[in-house]
Design a protein around this motif. Sequence first.
Motif, short mmCIF file in Angstrom:
data_model
loop_
_atom_site.label_atom_id
_atom_site.label_comp_id
_atom_site.label_asym_id
_atom_site.label_seq_id
_atom_site.Cartn_x
_atom_site.Cartn_y
_atom_site.Cartn_z
N PHE A 244 0.83 -1.20 0.00
CA PHE A 244 0.00 0.00 0.00
C PHE A 244 0.87 1.25 0.00
N PRO A 245 0.35 2.37 -0.51
CA PRO A 245 1.11 3.61 -0.50
C PRO A 245 1.23 4.18 0.91
N PRO A 246 2.18 5.10 1.13
CA PRO A 246 2.38 5.65 2.47
C PRO A 246 1.16 6.36 3.04
N SER A 247 0.21 6.75 2.20
CA SER A 247 -0.98 7.47 2.68
C SER A 247 -1.99 6.55 3.36
N VAL A 248 -1.84 5.24 3.19
CA VAL A 248 -2.81 4.30 3.76
C VAL A 248 -2.38 3.91 5.16
N ASN A 249 -3.32 3.96 6.11
CA ASN A 249 -3.06 3.50 7.47
C ASN A 249 -4.14 2.50 7.88
N TRP A 250 -4.09 2.04 9.14
CA TRP A 250 -4.99 0.98 9.56
C TRP A 250 -6.44 1.47 9.66
N GLU A 251 -6.66 2.78 9.64
CA GLU A 251 -8.02 3.31 9.71
C GLU A 251 -8.69 3.37 8.33
N ASN A 252 -7.90 3.51 7.27
CA ASN A 252 -8.52 3.63 5.95
C ASN A 252 -8.11 2.52 4.98
N ILE A 253 -7.55 1.44 5.49
CA ILE A 253 -7.08 0.37 4.61
C ILE A 253 -8.24 -0.39 3.96
N ASN A 254 -8.10 -0.70 2.69
CA ASN A 254 -9.06 -1.52 1.97
C ASN A 254 -8.27 -2.65 1.31
N TRP A 255 -8.26 -3.80 1.95
CA TRP A 255 -7.41 -4.91 1.49
C TRP A 255 -7.74 -5.33 0.07
N SER A 256 -9.00 -5.26 -0.31
CA SER A 256 -9.41 -5.74 -1.63
C SER A 256 -8.96 -4.82 -2.76
N SER A 257 -8.42 -3.65 -2.42
CA SER A 257 -8.00 -2.70 -3.45
C SER A 257 -6.62 -3.01 -4.01
N ARG A 258 -5.92 -3.98 -3.44
CA ARG A 258 -4.58 -4.32 -3.89
C ARG A 258 -4.45 -5.81 -4.18
N ARG A 259 -3.64 -6.12 -5.15
CA ARG A 259 -3.36 -7.52 -5.47
C ARG A 259 -2.31 -8.07 -4.52
N PRO A 260 -2.33 -9.38 -4.28
CA PRO A 260 -1.29 -9.99 -3.44
C PRO A 260 0.09 -9.80 -4.05
N GLN A 261 1.08 -9.52 -3.21
CA GLN A 261 2.44 -9.35 -3.70
C GLN A 261 3.01 -10.69 -4.15
N MET A 262 3.67 -10.71 -5.29
CA MET A 262 4.27 -11.94 -5.80
C MET A 262 5.78 -11.72 -5.99
N ASP A 263 6.23 -11.28 -7.16
CA ASP A 263 7.66 -11.05 -7.38
C ASP A 263 8.22 -10.07 -6.35
N PHE A 264 9.46 -10.29 -5.93
CA PHE A 264 10.08 -9.28 -5.08
C PHE A 264 10.94 -8.34 -5.93
N PRO A 265 11.01 -7.06 -5.56
CA PRO A 265 11.76 -6.08 -6.35
C PRO A 265 13.26 -6.27 -6.18
N VAL A 266 14.02 -5.49 -6.94
CA VAL A 266 15.48 -5.55 -6.85
C VAL A 266 15.92 -5.10 -5.45
N GLN A 267 16.88 -5.82 -4.90
CA GLN A 267 17.31 -5.63 -3.51
C GLN A 267 18.83 -5.73 -3.42
N CYS A 268 19.41 -5.01 -2.49
CA CYS A 268 20.86 -5.02 -2.31
C CYS A 268 21.17 -4.61 -0.87
N VAL A 269 22.08 -5.35 -0.22
CA VAL A 269 22.42 -5.09 1.18
C VAL A 269 23.92 -5.29 1.40
N ILE A 270 24.53 -4.37 2.13
CA ILE A 270 25.92 -4.51 2.58
C ILE A 270 25.94 -5.40 3.82
N CYS A 271 26.74 -6.46 3.77
CA CYS A 271 26.78 -7.41 4.89
C CYS A 271 28.11 -7.42 5.64
#
Length: 394
Positions: A244-271
């Motif tokens: 969900f976008p940063p504007s959505v919180n637990w008071e105005n969330i509508n779960w049915s408005s978004r598709r389930p997350q599948m692919d993960f985006p590009v990621q990079c971490v210093i270890c």
Amino acid sequence: MPGITGPSDYSKEPIRHNSLQINSKEPFNAEPQRSALISSYLTPADLFYKRNHGPIPIVDDIEKYSVSISGLIENPKQLFMEDIRKLPKYNVTSTLQCAGNRRTAMSKTKTVKGVGWGVSAIGNAVWGGAKLTDVLELVGIPKLTNTTKYGGKYVEFVSIDQCKEENGGPYKASITLSQATNPEADVLLAYEMNGEPLNRDHGFPLRVVVPGVIGARSVKWLEAINIIAEECQGFFVQKDYKMFPPSVNWENINWSSRRPQMDFPVQCVICSLEDTTTITPGKVSISGYAASGGGRGIERVDVSVDGGKTWMEASRFQKSDIPYTADDDGNCDKWAWVLFEVTAEIQQSTEIIAKAVDSAGNVQPEKVEDVWNLRGILNTSWHRIQVHVNDSNS
């Protein structure tokens, strides 16, 4: 299910490695030290992150263990382990990553809900087992199929795992039938991890591995496969792991408005460095992991040692000659992370940053604030390390 039980309490949990950082004891959720991730290309099973929603199931009798395949098909079947092992075995090198990886850093911007993962809710392993395409052919579903003649369009995986989020019911998730029947997607019913039988924490005796997709869809302790008309209606598909976008919180969330997350985006971490590190002036080795979902490889990793003013390209390492058989096309690293490394001269306190670009040209977002969401998933912002130089001469 005959042969396997889902305990009602945590009295018979498996023994875990004592170096794991425990984020939750019941259910058990833990990750390795970040430095352990880059000690080897393949993550050992005991150091692979543990993500659970209930007590770990116990196999009572492997000979009686079976998986049912039913739903919108003509010939439902009950498959035992010997049936699955008779199918051609494939070894697929795939990185699994929890959607909540790096959630702790996201929560510093604004509070989120979920397990407080650091940067190590990710691991890379060789998974061995039968391709789901071959399993589905046993019930009359051919490869490269979008729908069955009875209207089945999704494949639902059901675990023996009992979850409080499902009101004590089983963990479950789904993928499309088109993905499930695509040999190139390499979806497995896996019974091995890094050449050894799965251990209890990672789904013994059988689990699903969906490469390139958030770990929540790779269901462990598989009990049933259902061919259904619509996506799984379970909690973890309908009311969790959605972006969900940063504007959505637990008071105005509508779960049915978004598709389930599948692919993960590009990621990079210093270890090789902690979030705040004190070093002596001189050459510093900067190394870590980078990965992208959907079968997209890493094109490059950029590292800055002056807070993002200038950048250098890190070397990348992806070991393809692992001691396991790749698929027929030799693409054993199609779904796997790369390890990266660069050496830089650092003489003063600074911010080190790493960001990756995948083969489709996708780049990590610069700021965590831009991707903040109330569930704290998919924090793929630039990874930043604060370095303080301890100059004994000053």
